[in-house]
Design a protein around this motif. Structure first.
Motif: not given
Length: 128
Positions: A54-62, A85-92, A94-96, A117-125
């Motif tokens: 979870l720390v790894n996953v959450l690390g990508a999100f604001q 639904r989320g906002t990445g640390k880069n401001g992008r 995402v909905i998955f 679920w599809d983590p690769a599609a989420m990361m691509a977004q």
């Protein structure tokens, strides 16, 4: 544990993700609880492995929010169709979506969880 209590367990699980609180999320699981996550070559078993995931996953999100859209109960199990639904640390943005299947033990903890679920599609977004 009765099926009436399972929605509360599911709510705590998704709430901890939205709060970005790995400790609260891990506390939803039994000590040797197991999560089968897509993209993970082996099951995640035990609090240490679960927390690191979870720390790894959450690390990508604001910011991230998880909604349990539908909960289908069967004995001590629940299949939950969710939307994230989320906002990445880069401001992008995402909905998955996906389905998590939970098996709850007598203590009201997640013994086993299967994620669909599809983590690769989420990361691509997130990466655009």
């Amino acid at each position: 544990m009765t099926s009436e209590n399972i929605p509360a367990v599911v709510a705590r699980y998704f709430s901890a993700i939205g709060e970005k609180d790995p400790d609260a999320w891990v506390a939803c699981f039994a000590e040797q609880g197991t999560s089968y996550e897509p993209g993970s070559p082996t099951p995640l078993q035990g609090h240490t492995a679960l927390r690191q995931f979870l720390v790894n996953v959450l690390g990508a999100f604001q910011k991230i929010e998880m909604t349990a859209d539908h909960i289908f109960l069967s004995g001590n199990r629940a299949a939950v169709k969710f939307t994230g639904r989320g906002t990445g640390k880069n401001g992008r943005q995402v909905i998955f979506e996906g389905i998590d299947v939970f098996e709850i033990n007598q203590e009201g903890k997640i013994q086993t969880m299967w994620g669909y679920w599809d983590p690769a599609a989420m990361m691509a977004q997130l990466q655009g």
